[in-house]
Scaffold this active site. Structure first.
Site, mmCIF file in Angstrom:
data_model
loop_
_atom_site.group_PDB
_atom_site.id
_atom_site.type_symbol
_atom_site.label_atom_id
_atom_site.label_comp_id
_atom_site.label_asym_id
_atom_site.label_seq_id
_atom_site.Cartn_x
_atom_site.Cartn_y
_atom_site.Cartn_z
ATOM 1 N N ASP A 99 38.721 122.263 -58.920
ATOM 2 C CA ASP A 99 39.190 120.669 -59.349
ATOM 3 C C ASP A 99 38.145 119.815 -59.410
ATOM 4 O O ASP A 99 38.321 118.845 -58.976
ATOM 5 C CB ASP A 99 40.574 120.596 -58.780
ATOM 6 C CG ASP A 99 40.733 120.329 -57.490
ATOM 7 O OD1 ASP A 99 39.302 121.033 -56.859
ATOM 8 O OD2 ASP A 99 41.415 120.231 -56.290
ATOM 9 N N GLU A 121 42.612 129.525 -60.141
ATOM 10 C CA GLU A 121 43.593 127.991 -59.710
ATOM 11 C C GLU A 121 44.177 126.999 -60.292
ATOM 12 O O GLU A 121 44.308 126.196 -59.742
ATOM 13 C CB GLU A 121 43.112 127.691 -58.290
ATOM 14 C CG GLU A 121 43.952 127.115 -57.450
ATOM 15 C CD GLU A 121 43.360 126.737 -56.497
ATOM 16 O OE1 GLU A 121 42.820 125.234 -56.646
ATOM 17 O OE2 GLU A 121 43.096 127.336 -55.656
ATOM 18 N N GLU A 135 40.571 115.086 -57.989
ATOM 19 C CA GLU A 135 40.328 115.659 -58.243
ATOM 20 C C GLU A 135 41.990 116.498 -59.569
ATOM 21 O O GLU A 135 41.957 117.619 -59.755
ATOM 22 C CB GLU A 135 40.582 116.708 -56.623
ATOM 23 C CG GLU A 135 39.358 116.900 -56.370
ATOM 24 C CD GLU A 135 39.066 116.349 -55.126
ATOM 25 O OE1 GLU A 135 39.689 114.681 -55.318
ATOM 26 O OE2 GLU A 135 38.101 115.863 -54.361
ATOM 27 N N HIS A 211 37.630 115.320 -45.444
ATOM 28 C CA HIS A 211 36.418 115.087 -46.389
ATOM 29 C C HIS A 211 37.101 114.173 -47.289
ATOM 30 O O HIS A 211 36.212 113.991 -48.516
ATOM 31 C CB HIS A 211 35.663 116.174 -46.844
ATOM 32 C CG HIS A 211 36.588 116.812 -47.476
ATOM 33 N ND1 HIS A 211 36.524 116.874 -48.793
ATOM 34 C CD2 HIS A 211 37.359 118.039 -47.587
ATOM 35 C CE1 HIS A 211 37.796 118.008 -49.210
ATOM 36 N NE2 HIS A 211 37.754 118.681 -48.590
ATOM 37 N N ARG A 213 37.668 112.097 -50.835
ATOM 38 C CA ARG A 213 37.023 110.906 -50.754
ATOM 39 C C ARG A 213 38.104 109.299 -50.787
ATOM 40 O O ARG A 213 37.597 108.557 -50.596
ATOM 41 C CB ARG A 213 36.791 110.518 -52.138
ATOM 42 C CG ARG A 213 35.493 110.202 -52.985
ATOM 43 C CD ARG A 213 35.697 111.429 -54.781
ATOM 44 N NE ARG A 213 34.206 111.926 -54.486
ATOM 45 C CZ ARG A 213 32.672 111.679 -54.693
ATOM 46 N NH1 ARG A 213 32.387 110.385 -54.666
ATOM 47 N NH2 ARG A 213 32.089 112.218 -54.874
ATOM 48 N N HIS A 244 31.476 117.916 -42.717
ATOM 49 C CA HIS A 244 31.350 117.561 -44.539
ATOM 50 C C HIS A 244 29.972 116.762 -44.663
ATOM 51 O O HIS A 244 29.546 115.353 -43.876
ATOM 52 C CB HIS A 244 32.416 116.936 -45.255
ATOM 53 C CG HIS A 244 32.680 117.486 -46.433
ATOM 54 N ND1 HIS A 244 31.844 116.924 -47.679
ATOM 55 C CD2 HIS A 244 33.125 119.000 -47.390
ATOM 56 C CE1 HIS A 244 32.681 117.867 -49.339
ATOM 57 N NE2 HIS A 244 32.969 118.613 -48.587
HETATM 58 N N1 UDP Z 1 34.991 125.619 -44.898
HETATM 59 C C1 UDP Z 1 34.022 126.897 -44.178
HETATM 60 N N2 UDP Z 1 33.644 125.555 -43.577
HETATM 61 C C2 UDP Z 1 33.546 124.736 -42.656
HETATM 62 C C3 UDP Z 1 35.019 124.054 -43.690
HETATM 63 C C4 UDP Z 1 36.042 124.738 -44.240
HETATM 64 O O1 UDP Z 1 33.685 127.869 -45.432
HETATM 65 O O2 UDP Z 1 33.514 124.467 -42.511
HETATM 66 C C5 UDP Z 1 35.728 126.435 -45.921
HETATM 67 C C6 UDP Z 1 37.200 126.671 -46.072
HETATM 68 O O3 UDP Z 1 38.356 127.879 -45.385
HETATM 69 C C7 UDP Z 1 37.576 126.771 -47.104
HETATM 70 C C8 UDP Z 1 36.749 126.216 -48.022
HETATM 71 O O4 UDP Z 1 36.102 125.726 -46.874
HETATM 72 O O5 UDP Z 1 37.944 128.183 -47.698
HETATM 73 C C9 UDP Z 1 37.329 124.600 -47.990
HETATM 74 O O6 UDP Z 1 37.150 123.468 -48.566
HETATM 75 P P1 UDP Z 1 37.143 121.547 -48.753
HETATM 76 O O7 UDP Z 1 37.459 121.714 -47.461
HETATM 77 O O8 UDP Z 1 35.401 121.820 -48.826
HETATM 78 O O9 UDP Z 1 37.833 121.958 -50.134
HETATM 79 P P2 UDP Z 1 38.561 122.002 -50.694
HETATM 80 O O10 UDP Z 1 39.382 122.739 -50.068
HETATM 81 O O11 UDP Z 1 39.836 120.838 -49.820
HETATM 82 O O12 UDP Z 1 38.785 121.923 -51.927
#
Ligand code: UDP
Length: 388
Positions: A99, A121, A135, A211, A213, A244
């Protein structure tokens, strides 16, 4: 023999890298498709290590992110950059995940050139265009133009069909994040990341990621207040916050007392998985962490008003909201609860990439329709769901 199907997989952020990697690896191994991996560079610093964890590198990097570049400028740049790539390569299929602005831009660019889009997804919905922002609109719009919907769960499929998607193009695959986790857990644990080396051995760890927004500003400040108060009431815990890189998300975490908190730079995926594996619980507004938690028998709180991933709520997760007092109480309670019992994850069984590859093959007229993922169904127990 038919020529290989040309697939252009477009990624721009860490979660896209983590979740697209298992499918790219699978398609490359099966050999009937040729996958070109294009990075937009939306979060370049996080994307490259996330891909590297799977032994992947972009075939081309558009390097589109610039300091201060807003969402609209980024979207315009993605449209233009991906369009040029489409003009040059004329792939049979464009693969996008999730997204992000990268995924939306790539899907729209493909649509304008009448190139079919596969959405990995597909079908996640919070039902609120304001949260997660932007998103929710991104995924709705991507699903509107996609020819092939790779839905992670039955709930996602229902959402897609409810919006009029053609059932022939909707497949329930499970979420490839469970495959990604499984690949990480199959390896020997990495050496502890330097930023985690000082963690006191005997103290339980709570992992916090924030993180979104739409939370920047007052909501985030309130959540940090709740964390401070919960930490004062549970002094035995160490709260680890991989920050982040977004400056607004980082600024709110300044000044947390070192006695209880460790704000660390973003962790590489293998390091983060290792941290989650040893955590007592997680508190997060991340989508991926919600999906990873059940596989790790990890309790989690969702620090948001809603979630488009309700499948994990109940046994593993709780929607804590964003009201500081309620969040504080939820954090204190979570710290007391035992780990959930082992059991199949509602998000996947580590065979999502296999099903997604089979779905693409079927869509291309080269193979049978794959069976759907169902969490209850007996099958191989992925490493990530075995009792620890
Ligand atoms: N993640 C990572 N390192 C970190 C924090 C998160 O590798 O320091 C991984 C986490 O395991 C997951 C993904 O990043 O697979 C999630 O990313 P994020 O939270 O940025 O995005 P969202 O999932 O909310 O789209």
């Amino acid at each position: 023999m038919a020529r290989p199907l040309e697939v252009l997989a477009v990624v721009g952020t860490r979660p896209e890298a983590v979740k697209t990697a298992p499918l790219v690896l699978r398609l490359r191994r099966e050999g009937w498709a040729r996958v070109r991996l294009l990075s937009t560079g939306q979060h370049r610093d996080l994307l490259a290590p996330a891909l590297a964890a799977f032994g992947l590198r972009p075939d081309r990097d558009l390097r589109l992110m610039r300091p201060g570049r807003g969402l609209n400028a980024l979207l315009a740049a993605v449209l233009e950059g991906v369009d040029a790539e489409l003009a040059r390569r004329a792939p049979d299929l464009v693969l996008v995940q999730g997204d992000t602005t990268t995924a939306l831009g790539a899907a729209l660019a493909a649509f304008q050139r009448r190139t079919p889009v596969a959405h990995l997804e597909a079908g996640l919905r919070s039902g609120d265009l304001a949260a997660p922002f932007p998103e929710e609109l991104d995924r709705v719009a991507i699903d509107r133009v996609a020819a092939l919907h790779l839905a992670p769960t039955e709930g996602a499929r229902r959402a897609l069909l409810g919006e009029g998607a053609d059932p022939r193009g909707v497949f329930v695959t499970g979420n490839t994040v469970v495959d990604a986790l499984d690949l990480m857990l199959a390896r020997p644990a990495p050496a502890l990341a330097p930023s985690l080396r000082g963690l006191p051995e005997g103290r339980p760890v709570a992992v916090v990621t924030l993180h979104r927004r739409e939370s920047h500003g007052a909501v985030l400040r309130g959540l940090v207040r709740a964390l401070r108060r919960a930490a004062a009431r549970r002094p035995e815990l160490v709260w680890v916050l991989p920050a982040h890189p977004n400056p607004a998300a980082r600024a709110a975490l300044r000044g947390l007392p070192r006695r209880s908190f460790r704000v660390v730079p973003p962790l590489d995926y293998p390091d983060f998985v290792r941290l989650l594996s040893r955590a007592a619980f997680a508190a997060t507004d991340s989508g991926g962490v919600q999906e990873e938690a059940p596989s790790l028998r990890l309790r989690y709180l969702v620090l948001r008003r809603n979630t488009e991933r309700p499948e994990g709520l109940g046994r593993w997760g709780r929607l804590a909201g964003v009201e500081p007092r309620a969040v504080e109480e939820a954090l204190v309670r979570a710290a007391r609860e035992p780990r959930p019992a082992a059991g199949p994850s509602p998000f996947g069984d580590a065979r999502a990439a296999e099903r997604a590859a089979a779905a693409i093959r079927h869509w291309a007229g080269r193979g049978p329709r794959p069976g759907d993922f169902s969490p209850g169904r007996a099958g191989r127990t992925p490493r990530s769901s075995r009792p620890g």
